[in-house]
Design a protein around this motif. Structure first.
Motif, PDB file in Angstrom:
ATOM      1  N   ASP A 108       1.006  -1.390   0.002  1.00  0.00           N
ATOM      2  CA  ASP A 108      -0.077  -0.250  -0.342  1.00  0.00           C
ATOM      3  C   ASP A 108       0.852   1.572  -0.434  1.00  0.00           C
ATOM      4  O   ASP A 108       0.398   2.299   0.075  1.00  0.00           O
ATOM      5  N   SER A 109       2.030   0.972   0.286  1.00  0.00           N
ATOM      6  CA  SER A 109       3.126   2.318   0.313  1.00  0.00           C
ATOM      7  C   SER A 109       3.329   3.081  -1.202  1.00  0.00           C
ATOM      8  O   SER A 109       3.436   3.656  -1.503  1.00  0.00           O
ATOM      9  N   GLY A 110       2.924   2.011  -2.110  1.00  0.00           N
ATOM     10  CA  GLY A 110       2.486   2.308  -4.274  1.00  0.00           C
ATOM     11  C   GLY A 110       3.723   1.788  -4.409  1.00  0.00           C
ATOM     12  O   GLY A 110       3.681   2.305  -6.048  1.00  0.00           O
ATOM     13  N   ASN A 111       4.732   1.530  -4.236  1.00  0.00           N
ATOM     14  CA  ASN A 111       5.957   1.505  -4.285  1.00  0.00           C
ATOM     15  C   ASN A 111       5.922   0.539  -5.664  1.00  0.00           C
ATOM     16  O   ASN A 111       4.977  -0.671  -5.967  1.00  0.00           O
ATOM     17  N   THR A 112       6.642   0.561  -6.967  1.00  0.00           N
ATOM     18  CA  THR A 112       6.581   0.139  -7.933  1.00  0.00           C
ATOM     19  C   THR A 112       7.011  -1.426  -7.586  1.00  0.00           C
ATOM     20  O   THR A 112       5.805  -3.232  -8.338  1.00  0.00           O
ATOM     21  N   CYS A 113       8.148  -1.930  -7.810  1.00  0.00           N
ATOM     22  CA  CYS A 113       8.619  -2.698  -7.606  1.00  0.00           C
ATOM     23  C   CYS A 113       8.341  -3.330  -6.675  1.00  0.00           C
ATOM     24  O   CYS A 113       7.872  -5.239  -7.016  1.00  0.00           O
ATOM     25  N   VAL A 114       7.478  -3.239  -5.431  1.00  0.00           N
ATOM     26  CA  VAL A 114       7.216  -4.131  -4.904  1.00  0.00           C
ATOM     27  C   VAL A 114       4.995  -4.409  -5.521  1.00  0.00           C
ATOM     28  O   VAL A 114       5.167  -5.618  -5.314  1.00  0.00           O
ATOM     29  N   ARG A 115       4.588  -3.945  -6.188  1.00  0.00           N
ATOM     30  CA  ARG A 115       3.663  -4.138  -6.119  1.00  0.00           C
ATOM     31  C   ARG A 115       3.616  -5.116  -7.843  1.00  0.00           C
ATOM     32  O   ARG A 115       2.656  -5.753  -8.246  1.00  0.00           O
ATOM     33  N   THR A 116       4.988  -4.446  -8.454  1.00  0.00           N
ATOM     34  CA  THR A 116       4.884  -5.006  -9.741  1.00  0.00           C
ATOM     35  C   THR A 116       5.513  -7.240  -9.197  1.00  0.00           C
ATOM     36  O   THR A 116       4.951  -8.146  -9.984  1.00  0.00           O
ATOM     37  N   ALA A 117       5.964  -6.860  -8.035  1.00  0.00           N
ATOM     38  CA  ALA A 117       6.674  -7.945  -7.760  1.00  0.00           C
ATOM     39  C   ALA A 117       5.520  -9.188  -6.561  1.00  0.00           C
ATOM     40  O   ALA A 117       5.040 -10.258  -7.684  1.00  0.00           O
ATOM     41  N   VAL A 118       4.491  -7.807  -6.263  1.00  0.00           N
ATOM     42  CA  VAL A 118       3.790  -8.918  -6.096  1.00  0.00           C
ATOM     43  C   VAL A 118       2.326  -9.186  -6.499  1.00  0.00           C
ATOM     44  O   VAL A 118       1.721 -10.675  -6.716  1.00  0.00           O
ATOM     45  N   TYR A 125       2.943 -12.380  -8.831  1.00  0.00           N
ATOM     46  CA  TYR A 125       2.801 -13.304  -8.084  1.00  0.00           C
ATOM     47  C   TYR A 125       1.379 -14.175  -8.309  1.00  0.00           C
ATOM     48  O   TYR A 125       1.265 -14.839  -8.560  1.00  0.00           O
ATOM     49  N   LEU A 126       0.585 -13.034  -7.334  1.00  0.00           N
ATOM     50  CA  LEU A 126      -0.430 -13.614  -7.477  1.00  0.00           C
ATOM     51  C   LEU A 126      -1.523 -13.305  -8.910  1.00  0.00           C
ATOM     52  O   LEU A 126      -2.553 -14.749  -8.566  1.00  0.00           O
ATOM     53  N   LEU A 127      -1.338 -13.144  -9.858  1.00  0.00           N
ATOM     54  CA  LEU A 127      -2.136 -12.814 -11.203  1.00  0.00           C
ATOM     55  C   LEU A 127      -1.045 -13.547 -12.193  1.00  0.00           C
ATOM     56  O   LEU A 127      -2.286 -15.024 -12.887  1.00  0.00           O
ATOM     57  N   ASP A 128      -0.456 -14.749 -12.174  1.00  0.00           N
ATOM     58  CA  ASP A 128       0.779 -15.091 -13.182  1.00  0.00           C
ATOM     59  C   ASP A 128       0.681 -16.313 -12.480  1.00  0.00           C
ATOM     60  O   ASP A 128       1.582 -17.314 -13.083  1.00  0.00           O
ATOM     61  N   GLY A 129       1.447 -16.316 -10.957  1.00  0.00           N
ATOM     62  CA  GLY A 129       1.865 -17.272 -10.276  1.00  0.00           C
ATOM     63  C   GLY A 129       3.017 -17.969 -10.150  1.00  0.00           C
ATOM     64  O   GLY A 129       4.330 -18.219 -10.044  1.00  0.00           O
ATOM     65  N   THR A 130       3.857 -16.712 -10.694  1.00  0.00           N
ATOM     66  CA  THR A 130       5.338 -16.008 -10.525  1.00  0.00           C
ATOM     67  C   THR A 130       6.217 -15.603  -8.972  1.00  0.00           C
ATOM     68  O   THR A 130       5.877 -14.583  -8.732  1.00  0.00           O
ATOM     69  N   VAL A 131       6.879 -16.092  -8.874  1.00  0.00           N
ATOM     70  CA  VAL A 131       7.200 -16.476  -7.140  1.00  0.00           C
ATOM     71  C   VAL A 131       8.710 -15.147  -7.291  1.00  0.00           C
ATOM     72  O   VAL A 131      10.021 -16.025  -8.127  1.00  0.00           O
ATOM     73  N   PRO A 132       9.431 -14.816  -6.798  1.00  0.00           N
ATOM     74  CA  PRO A 132       9.438 -13.943  -6.809  1.00  0.00           C
ATOM     75  C   PRO A 132      11.486 -14.687  -6.629  1.00  0.00           C
ATOM     76  O   PRO A 132      10.730 -15.581  -6.195  1.00  0.00           O
ATOM     77  N   ALA A 133      12.360 -14.160  -7.026  1.00  0.00           N
ATOM     78  CA  ALA A 133      13.761 -15.145  -6.808  1.00  0.00           C
ATOM     79  C   ALA A 133      13.980 -14.512  -5.743  1.00  0.00           C
ATOM     80  O   ALA A 133      14.037 -13.476  -4.905  1.00  0.00           O
ATOM     81  N   ALA A 134      14.584 -15.757  -5.136  1.00  0.00           N
ATOM     82  CA  ALA A 134      14.849 -15.142  -3.067  1.00  0.00           C
ATOM     83  C   ALA A 134      16.044 -13.724  -3.477  1.00  0.00           C
ATOM     84  O   ALA A 134      16.873 -14.342  -4.583  1.00  0.00           O
ATOM     85  N   GLY A 135      15.816 -13.555  -2.163  1.00  0.00           N
ATOM     86  CA  GLY A 135      16.607 -12.303  -1.693  1.00  0.00           C
ATOM     87  C   GLY A 135      16.097 -10.824  -2.800  1.00  0.00           C
ATOM     88  O   GLY A 135      17.157 -10.077  -2.744  1.00  0.00           O
ATOM     89  N   THR A 136      15.339 -10.838  -3.654  1.00  0.00           N
ATOM     90  CA  THR A 136      14.637 -10.117  -4.293  1.00  0.00           C
ATOM     91  C   THR A 136      14.690  -8.096  -3.131  1.00  0.00           C
ATOM     92  O   THR A 136      13.617  -8.554  -2.414  1.00  0.00           O
ATOM     93  N   VAL A 137      15.171  -7.133  -3.405  1.00  0.00           N
ATOM     94  CA  VAL A 137      14.997  -6.413  -2.513  1.00  0.00           C
ATOM     95  C   VAL A 137      14.259  -5.730  -3.764  1.00  0.00           C
ATOM     96  O   VAL A 137      15.691  -4.902  -4.543  1.00  0.00           O
ATOM     97  N   CYS A 138      13.645  -4.690  -2.870  1.00  0.00           N
ATOM     98  CA  CYS A 138      13.419  -3.076  -3.930  1.00  0.00           C
ATOM     99  C   CYS A 138      13.954  -2.004  -3.022  1.00  0.00           C
ATOM    100  O   CYS A 138      12.940  -2.699  -1.697  1.00  0.00           O
ATOM    101  N   GLU A 139      13.649  -0.719  -3.701  1.00  0.00           N
ATOM    102  CA  GLU A 139      13.900   0.166  -3.064  1.00  0.00           C
ATOM    103  C   GLU A 139      12.518   0.946  -3.050  1.00  0.00           C
ATOM    104  O   GLU A 139      12.300   0.688  -3.847  1.00  0.00           O
ATOM    105  N   ARG A 140      13.262   2.424  -1.818  1.00  0.00           N
ATOM    106  CA  ARG A 140      12.243   3.369  -1.315  1.00  0.00           C
ATOM    107  C   ARG A 140      12.371   3.897  -2.887  1.00  0.00           C
ATOM    108  O   ARG A 140      12.975   4.461  -3.240  1.00  0.00           O
TER     109      ARG A 140
END
Length: 531
Positions: free
Chosen positions: A496-506, A509-524
């Protein structure tokens, strides 16, 4: 995870719970099928019921009040229904409780629709029926393949909402000094106020108090999954909702679908340990706010230390002489701290906090009182039951029952963690002392071997659910279940912060089942300037 009868009690999200062996819970998967006569027949009727969806009315005062939810931009109307669930899941054929539901239908055709995505927004005590429409724009992309669904967990809002105090008594309790520092009389007054509150809850809501724990809500969720026609529960849990999701995964690992836990509760800490962790988390968040304030030309002080001292001085002054607001209400020192806490939940609220502190220094308290009200569930029509539900769910789950001696023994550690928040947090650990219902355990059991991957989103600047909790949840869920995504940001939660990286990854996963790579980091993405 808002709410407050004492400030720290409000901050502690994520009740603790040890799963017990309960009665069978569903006709498919874990728990087995019902059958036979008597209670078995009644249980079968629970699992065979139909949900009668209708246009939603306006939220009730217990849900927070307001207007009926407006249709979504494409014309989709919000629909509400009521689900019957056993009051006592140990007696599934006995008395029932109504669980309030809300949904917005997916935009997808039958071929693209995945199912329903169930939300819990935390607290415990948040009305999902009121909250989902308010936050719907954040989740519109997810509606491309899911019906968006939420509910008032039992004990909340329209689901046999727990109520304890009338409006006048509730207001008086928010003005109670929750950091007794002036001798035994203040300690006695605090303990007496807490006991009166617990007794009032028992008188008004005693029927449901033993049955509002997290495990009960998780079993309700599995019933709802079945009635929605889904083989798997697709789930988005935030704050306390992450603990609820973890408990669900433990009880029903084979029913876990695509699940996201955002703002992850640490399942390894008892109540006092959790309070200490949050104390440090809120101090860290306040330090970040204060540094931002200085960097952008703050009028509150030239250094973060000066701003911290200003707030502490204001709290002490208001403890001695509350500030009159609108001639009818007052702003106390405890409410000042509540206001600061509320603003730290959202980075976008930092400018309002700066302005509010400037105004209260000039003897104008309306802005900060409004922030404090938002934390406590006060609205134009009165009070929601957010605070009462939070206490009931927390104390049904937690077996910790602390004493004044426990508080005094640990107060130095809390003071070291935060000179600003330490006192209220350590005294808040008494929230369940004297509660009429025994709590289940110190920790929730969230082990979920065999569950499919669950995405855990941890925020390095999160005040309410410190970042370390995500790794500990992943460990407790079990090998190959918890997948961590890190957001280097501010505020409570990440999506809900609106961060583009977080929303894209989530969303992937929810829409396509694509699990992020381990250790993925999204910057502020930094907050820009001031209002």
């Amino acid at each position: 995870m808002p709410t407050r009868r004492t400030t720290a009690a409000a901050l502690l999200s994520g009740a603790v719970l040890l799963s017990a062996s309960l009665a069978a819970c569903g006709p498919a998967g874990e728990g087995g099928a019902g059958g036979g006569g008597g209670e078995e027949d009644d249980r079968g009727r629970i699992w065979a019921q139909s949900l009668n969806w209708k246009d939603c009315p306006a939220p009730s005062p217990l849900q927070g009040g307001g207007e009926a939810p407006e249709p979504l931009p494409d014309g989709t109307r919000w629909q509400c229904a009521t689900m019957r669930a056993p009051l006592d899941w140990d007696r599934p054929g006995g008395e029932t409780v109504d669980v309030a539901l809300i949904r917005a239908a997916s935009r997808a055709d039958a071929a693209d629709r995945i199912g329903s995505l169930l939300f819990n927004f935390g607290g415990p005590g948040e009305s999902g029926v009121a909250t989902l429409p308010a936050l719907a724009p954040d989740y519109e992309q997810l509606r491309s393949r899911y019906d968006l669904v939420s509910f008032d967990p039992r004990g909340v809002g329209a689901s046999a909402g727990v109520t304890c105090l009338d409006a006048e008594a509730a207001q008086a309790m928010t003005e109670q000094d929750d950091t007794p520092d002036d001798g035994d009389d203040e300690v006695t007054a605090l303990l007496q106020a807490r006991q009166r509150y617990a007794d009032a809850c028992a008188r008004k809501s005693g029927r449901v108090l033993p049955h509002v724990g997290t495990e009960d809500a998780a079993r309700d969720m599995d019933l709802l999954r079945h009635l929605l026609g889904d083989d798997k529960l697709h789930y988005f849990g935030i704050s306390y909702g992450t603990e609820l999701g973890g408990v669900y995964a433990h009880l029903f690992p084979r029913h876990v679908g695509r699940a996201v836990l955002d703002g992850v509760v640490d399942p390894t800490l008892d109540r006092m340990e959790g309070a200490l962790a949050q104390t440090g988390g809120f101090q860290l968040a306040f330090d970040h706010f204060a540094q931002w304030c200085v960097d952008t030309g703050c009028a509150l002080g030239d250094t973060p230390e000066e701003i911290t001292r200003l707030v502490m001085d204001l709290e002490e002054t208001l403890d001695d002489e509350p500030l009159a607001v609108d001639g009818e209400r007052v702003l106390t020192g405890s409410q000042l701290v509540d206001a600061v806490v509320r603003a730290l939940y959202l980075e976008t609220a930092w400018p309002a906090l700066e302005v509010g502190l400037q105004l209260v220094a000039a003897d104008e308290g309306e802005t900060l009182l409004g922030l404090a009200d938002a934390l406590g569930g006060r609205h134009a029509g009165g009070w929601s039951d957010q605070q009462d539900a939070q206490a009931a769910i927390t104390c049904a789950d937690r077996s910790d029952r602390y004493t004044v001696d426990d508080v005094l023994e640990r107060s130095a550690a809390f003071e070291k963690a935060s000179p600003l928040f330490g006192d209220s947090m350590v005294w808040g650990a008494l929230e369940c002392t004297g509660w009429p219902v025994r709590g289940k355990a110190e920790h929730p059991d969230v082990s979920a071997p065999g569950a499919q991957p669950i995405l855990l989103v941890g925020n390095t600047g999160d005040p309410a659910t410190p970042y370390e909790g995500a790794a500990r949840m992943a460990e407790r869920l079990g090998k190959g279940v918890g997948v961590e995504l890190t957001y280097e940001g501010e505020g409570h939660g990440a999506y809900d912060s609106g961060n583009t990286c977080v929303r894209t990854a989530v969303n992937a996963y929810l829409l396509d089942g694509t699990v992020p790579a381990a250790g993925t980091v999204c910057e502020r993405e930094p907050l820009q300037g001031k209002e």
